[in-house]
Design a protein around this motif. Structure first.
Motif, PDB file in Angstrom:
ATOM      1  N   PHE A 115       0.815  -1.211   0.000  1.00  0.00           N
ATOM      2  CA  PHE A 115       0.000   0.000   0.000  1.00  0.00           C
ATOM      3  C   PHE A 115       0.853   1.268   0.000  1.00  0.00           C
ATOM      4  O   PHE A 115       0.319   2.369  -0.122  1.00  0.00           O
ATOM      5  CB  PHE A 115      -0.911   0.024   1.233  1.00  0.00           C
ATOM      6  N   ILE A 116       2.156   1.121   0.138  1.00  0.00           N
ATOM      7  CA  ILE A 116       3.032   2.278   0.288  1.00  0.00           C
ATOM      8  C   ILE A 116       4.146   2.189  -0.747  1.00  0.00           C
ATOM      9  O   ILE A 116       4.562   1.096  -1.142  1.00  0.00           O
ATOM     10  CB  ILE A 116       3.603   2.329   1.723  1.00  0.00           C
ATOM     11  N   ASP A 117       4.628   3.342  -1.218  1.00  0.00           N
ATOM     12  CA  ASP A 117       5.615   3.382  -2.297  1.00  0.00           C
ATOM     13  C   ASP A 117       7.054   3.423  -1.793  1.00  0.00           C
ATOM     14  O   ASP A 117       7.964   3.747  -2.555  1.00  0.00           O
ATOM     15  CB  ASP A 117       5.355   4.595  -3.208  1.00  0.00           C
ATOM     16  N   PHE A 118       7.278   3.107  -0.543  1.00  0.00           N
ATOM     17  CA  PHE A 118       8.638   3.040  -0.030  1.00  0.00           C
ATOM     18  C   PHE A 118       9.381   1.875  -0.684  1.00  0.00           C
ATOM     19  O   PHE A 118       8.755   0.880  -1.081  1.00  0.00           O
ATOM     20  CB  PHE A 118       8.631   2.857   1.482  1.00  0.00           C
ATOM     21  N   PRO A 119      10.713   1.975  -0.784  1.00  0.00           N
ATOM     22  CA  PRO A 119      11.471   0.849  -1.352  1.00  0.00           C
ATOM     23  C   PRO A 119      11.316  -0.413  -0.499  1.00  0.00           C
ATOM     24  O   PRO A 119      11.329  -0.352   0.725  1.00  0.00           O
ATOM     25  CB  PRO A 119      12.911   1.365  -1.346  1.00  0.00           C
ATOM     26  N   LYS A 120      11.152  -1.533  -1.185  1.00  0.00           N
ATOM     27  CA  LYS A 120      10.989  -2.810  -0.486  1.00  0.00           C
ATOM     28  C   LYS A 120      12.359  -3.375  -0.126  1.00  0.00           C
ATOM     29  O   LYS A 120      13.336  -3.219  -0.859  1.00  0.00           O
ATOM     30  CB  LYS A 120      10.222  -3.801  -1.372  1.00  0.00           C
ATOM     31  N   CYS A 121      12.413  -4.013   1.008  1.00  0.00           N
ATOM     32  CA  CYS A 121      13.685  -4.564   1.498  1.00  0.00           C
ATOM     33  C   CYS A 121      14.196  -5.647   0.543  1.00  0.00           C
ATOM     34  O   CYS A 121      13.449  -6.547   0.134  1.00  0.00           O
ATOM     35  CB  CYS A 121      13.500  -5.162   2.892  1.00  0.00           C
ATOM     36  N   ASN A 122      15.470  -5.543   0.193  1.00  0.00           N
ATOM     37  CA  ASN A 122      16.086  -6.598  -0.598  1.00  0.00           C
ATOM     38  C   ASN A 122      16.725  -7.626   0.321  1.00  0.00           C
ATOM     39  O   ASN A 122      16.627  -7.531   1.550  1.00  0.00           O
ATOM     40  CB  ASN A 122      17.105  -6.011  -1.591  1.00  0.00           C
ATOM     41  N   THR A 123      17.394  -8.587  -0.261  1.00  0.00           N
ATOM     42  CA  THR A 123      17.928  -9.694   0.536  1.00  0.00           C
ATOM     43  C   THR A 123      19.011  -9.236   1.501  1.00  0.00           C
ATOM     44  O   THR A 123      19.141  -9.788   2.597  1.00  0.00           O
ATOM     45  CB  THR A 123      18.482 -10.784  -0.395  1.00  0.00           C
ATOM     46  N   LEU A 124      19.794  -8.226   1.139  1.00  0.00           N
ATOM     47  CA  LEU A 124      20.831  -7.736   2.038  1.00  0.00           C
ATOM     48  C   LEU A 124      20.234  -7.028   3.252  1.00  0.00           C
ATOM     49  O   LEU A 124      20.890  -6.942   4.297  1.00  0.00           O
ATOM     50  CB  LEU A 124      21.773  -6.782   1.295  1.00  0.00           C
ATOM     51  N   GLN A 125      19.028  -6.513   3.118  1.00  0.00           N
ATOM     52  CA  GLN A 125      18.381  -5.788   4.221  1.00  0.00           C
ATOM     53  C   GLN A 125      17.459  -6.671   5.054  1.00  0.00           C
ATOM     54  O   GLN A 125      16.843  -6.189   6.001  1.00  0.00           O
ATOM     55  CB  GLN A 125      17.571  -4.627   3.643  1.00  0.00           C
ATOM     56  N   LEU A 126      17.388  -7.948   4.725  1.00  0.00           N
ATOM     57  CA  LEU A 126      16.483  -8.834   5.453  1.00  0.00           C
ATOM     58  C   LEU A 126      16.879  -8.979   6.916  1.00  0.00           C
ATOM     59  O   LEU A 126      16.016  -9.077   7.794  1.00  0.00           O
ATOM     60  CB  LEU A 126      16.448 -10.218   4.786  1.00  0.00           C
ATOM     61  N   ALA A 127      18.187  -9.008   7.193  1.00  0.00           N
ATOM     62  CA  ALA A 127      18.635  -9.165   8.579  1.00  0.00           C
ATOM     63  C   ALA A 127      18.145  -7.998   9.434  1.00  0.00           C
ATOM     64  O   ALA A 127      17.659  -8.191  10.560  1.00  0.00           O
ATOM     65  CB  ALA A 127      20.155  -9.274   8.628  1.00  0.00           C
ATOM     66  N   CYS A 128      18.262  -6.772   8.909  1.00  0.00           N
ATOM     67  CA  CYS A 128      17.777  -5.596   9.640  1.00  0.00           C
ATOM     68  C   CYS A 128      16.272  -5.675   9.839  1.00  0.00           C
ATOM     69  O   CYS A 128      15.760  -5.409  10.935  1.00  0.00           O
ATOM     70  CB  CYS A 128      18.150  -4.328   8.886  1.00  0.00           C
ATOM     71  N   PHE A 129      15.544  -6.037   8.794  1.00  0.00           N
ATOM     72  CA  PHE A 129      14.091  -6.133   8.881  1.00  0.00           C
ATOM     73  C   PHE A 129      13.668  -7.174   9.910  1.00  0.00           C
ATOM     74  O   PHE A 129      12.773  -6.936  10.731  1.00  0.00           O
ATOM     75  CB  PHE A 129      13.518  -6.473   7.499  1.00  0.00           C
ATOM     76  N   ILE A 130      14.304  -8.341   9.905  1.00  0.00           N
ATOM     77  CA  ILE A 130      13.936  -9.411  10.837  1.00  0.00           C
ATOM     78  C   ILE A 130      14.205  -8.994  12.274  1.00  0.00           C
ATOM     79  O   ILE A 130      13.378  -9.183  13.170  1.00  0.00           O
ATOM     80  CB  ILE A 130      14.688 -10.708  10.476  1.00  0.00           C
ATOM     81  N   GLU A 131      15.375  -8.407  12.522  1.00  0.00           N
ATOM     82  CA  GLU A 131      15.710  -7.978  13.879  1.00  0.00           C
ATOM     83  C   GLU A 131      14.784  -6.861  14.353  1.00  0.00           C
ATOM     84  O   GLU A 131      14.365  -6.835  15.512  1.00  0.00           O
ATOM     85  CB  GLU A 131      17.169  -7.524  13.921  1.00  0.00           C
ATOM     86  N   ALA A 132      14.437  -5.933  13.472  1.00  0.00           N
ATOM     87  CA  ALA A 132      13.523  -4.852  13.845  1.00  0.00           C
ATOM     88  C   ALA A 132      12.130  -5.392  14.123  1.00  0.00           C
ATOM     89  O   ALA A 132      11.428  -4.909  15.027  1.00  0.00           O
ATOM     90  CB  ALA A 132      13.465  -3.803  12.738  1.00  0.00           C
ATOM     91  N   SER A 133      11.709  -6.398  13.380  1.00  0.00           N
ATOM     92  CA  SER A 133      10.393  -6.996  13.604  1.00  0.00           C
ATOM     93  C   SER A 133      10.324  -7.683  14.955  1.00  0.00           C
ATOM     94  O   SER A 133       9.318  -7.608  15.667  1.00  0.00           O
ATOM     95  CB  SER A 133      10.070  -7.992  12.487  1.00  0.00           C
ATOM     96  N   ILE A 134      11.389  -8.361  15.332  1.00  0.00           N
ATOM     97  CA  ILE A 134      11.414  -9.026  16.638  1.00  0.00           C
ATOM     98  C   ILE A 134      11.433  -8.001  17.762  1.00  0.00           C
ATOM     99  O   ILE A 134      10.735  -8.134  18.764  1.00  0.00           O
ATOM    100  CB  ILE A 134      12.646  -9.954  16.737  1.00  0.00           C
ATOM    101  N   ARG A 135      12.206  -6.924  17.590  1.00  0.00           N
ATOM    102  CA  ARG A 135      12.355  -5.916  18.639  1.00  0.00           C
ATOM    103  C   ARG A 135      11.092  -5.082  18.820  1.00  0.00           C
ATOM    104  O   ARG A 135      10.775  -4.655  19.923  1.00  0.00           O
ATOM    105  CB  ARG A 135      13.542  -5.011  18.296  1.00  0.00           C
ATOM    106  N   ASN A 136      10.350  -4.868  17.745  1.00  0.00           N
ATOM    107  CA  ASN A 136       9.173  -4.004  17.809  1.00  0.00           C
ATOM    108  C   ASN A 136       7.919  -4.765  17.425  1.00  0.00           C
ATOM    109  O   ASN A 136       7.105  -4.302  16.639  1.00  0.00           O
ATOM    110  CB  ASN A 136       9.355  -2.795  16.877  1.00  0.00           C
ATOM    111  N   GLU A 137       7.751  -5.953  17.985  1.00  0.00           N
ATOM    112  CA  GLU A 137       6.642  -6.810  17.581  1.00  0.00           C
ATOM    113  C   GLU A 137       5.282  -6.203  17.913  1.00  0.00           C
ATOM    114  O   GLU A 137       4.338  -6.285  17.145  1.00  0.00           O
ATOM    115  CB  GLU A 137       6.773  -8.172  18.273  1.00  0.00           C
TER     116      GLU A 137
END
Length: 473
Positions: free
Chosen positions: A333-355
């Motif tokens: 729904f948003i036009d922000f850039p989607k996380c690529n494979t190199l950014q998955l680690a940051c996304f996963i850790e942020a998801s766990i920290r801010n569940e």
């Protein structure tokens, strides 16, 4: 002399007030023909009454400002047509199917990595939705990034090709006693659970809610599904089908009601709906008092319809953008850039920290008028080779091991609640009147007397006193 004259005028005005006012305790305190002990007694009674009146006033005021509303039951026997049927989102717990990964790998151009290693890298993408149940490492994500970049593929492209889509999952669909084409009522959607199938709930296609006047096991929504179940060494959780129930105009995430269904079963899901409506007086309260919003009071940047779920998703997207510089693939729904494979680690850790993202709850108040759902499930194990009843005159035989039938339906009667004013302004004034009448014998006339003796009467007394003093000079 001037100060003594002003004090005498003030004292005379007070005595006039005590003689005329309806506060009887003050009369006895200021009368000259009673003893000092009687005056002390009536002074104590008067000041205790005033103190109790002030205390009760603060209690009623706090009640008026902090909790001015109440919710009452309008009816427990509303027909199903009174409530919208929820959007039903079906998601395979295993978002990465190994057989589909192997088929994808055969079409890719890659080097410096073996086929088995590349397959293992793809399987670790399950960490996108099950961070606490999937084994993953950054090195494999880096390898995967090089392969995807070489083949011009994004994470969204990969999930759409290695996940189970609606055509593969849904074998037969029935809606309102009629057999329908599953592709007409279900669409592929992306959520935090990966590639899913949503019944009348895709925000890109559906702008209104769906209603039905049917109820019971043979009506409403009946499905035959075949979820692919292929366990692998990276996924430690249970395999099955996860179903989300949510408002058709809300993103299926925070407030969605989730149920995990075991495959190879006949599952009946009863839906109990509760619709909340508001009286006309609710809209007159300030947002801080009612604690909820009406349509149009709060607008969102990326959703046309406000709900606390949509609001929280927006807040989460902006927070993820600030942390990682990208958003997950399922935030379409948003036009922000989607996380690529190199950014998955940051996304996963942020998801766990801010569940929970609870810090945004104050910025995303609930809707005053809303529809809530509760579900109750009943499951029966199906044996391979059973004949399976779908709808009148239609049977399916020789079912596969993981074939699952779902019957999702409203119960006969639904609940409607109403929010209205517990303590209106008129009630507050009436309560104040009762308090001061009970403890002090006051009335509206008494208030007018107090204002009169503190302003006009005091001014007249001063003028008379001044003229008297001038004439004596």
């Amino acid at each position: 002399m001037k100060r003594r004259g002003s004090f005498r005028v003030l004292l005379d005005t007070f005595r006039d007030f005590t003689e005329q006012t309806s506060i009887h305790g003050l009369k006895y305190v200021c009368q000259r023909n009673i003893s000092v002990s009687e005056r002390i007694f009536w002074a104590m009674v008067t000041f205790c009454s005033i103190g109790m009146a002030i205390y009760m006033t603060t209690l009623f005021w706090d009640r008026y400002t902090s909790n001015p509303t109440r919710t009452t039951v309008t009816t427990l026997h509303a027909p199903t047509i009174a409530l919208p049927f929820p959007a039903v989102t079906l998601c395979n717990e295993n978002i990465v199917v190994e057989s589909k990964v192997r088929a994808l790998v055969e079409t890719l151009n890659y080097s410096n990595v073996s086929e088995d290693d590349l397959i293992n890298c793809f399987l670790q993408l399950q960490a996108l939705t099950n961070q606490d149940q999937v084994i993953w490492n950054v090195q494999d994500f880096q390898k995967l990034h090089l392969v995807l970049h070489r083949n011009n593929l994004t994470i969204l492209d990969v999930i759409s090709r290695v996940g189970q889509n609606c055509e593969e999952m849904l074998l037969n669909c029935q809606w309102n006693f009629m057999s329908v084409n599953c592709s007409e009522v279900f669409r592929n959607t992306y959520s935090k659970l990966g590639l899913c199938c949503t019944f009348y709930g895709n925000l890109r296609f559906n702008k209104k809610q769906t209603f039905t006047d049917n109820y019971g096991t043979e009506g409403t929504l009946s499905l035959v599904t075949n979820p692919k179940v292929e366990p692998n060494k990276y996924f430690l959780g249970a395999m099955g089908l996860r179903i989300l129930f949510h408002d058709a105009l809300s993103y299926p995430d925070f407030r969605a009601l989730k149920k995990i269904i075991t495959t190879g079963t006949q599952t009946q899901i009863q839906i109990f709906g509760t619709k909340i409506v508001c009286s006309s007086g609710m809209s007159k309260l300030a947002l801080e008092q009612r604690g909820c919003v009406f349509p149009g009071e709060v607008t969102l940047r990326h959703f046309t319809t406000y709900s606390d779920a949509n609001c929280l998703i927006e807040k989460q997207a902006y927070e993820m953008m600030d942390i990682c510089g990208c958003v997950p693939f399922y935030y379409d729904f948003i036009d922000f850039p989607k996380c690529n494979t190199l950014q998955l680690a940051c996304f996963i850790e942020a998801s766990i920290r801010n569940e929970s993202w609870l810090e945004y709850s104050d910025d995303c108040p609930a809707s005053c008028e809303d529809t809530l759902y509760e579900v109750k499930t009943t499951q029966v194990k199906l044996e391979k080779g059973d004949f399976y009843y779908i709808h009148s005159g239609d049977y399916i035989e020789n079912l596969e091991e993981h074939t699952t039938q779902l019957k999702i339906y409203f119960v006969k009667f639904q609940k409607i609640l109403q929010r209205d004013l517990l303590f209106s302004t008129v009630s507050l004034i009436a309560s104040f009147g009762g308090i001061y009448s009970l403890f002090m014998g006051c009335s509206l006339i008494t208030i007018c007397e107090i204002i009169y003796y503190c302003t006009l009467r005091l001014f007249v007394k001063k003028q008379i006193s001044k003229r008297t003093m001038d004439s004596r000079k």
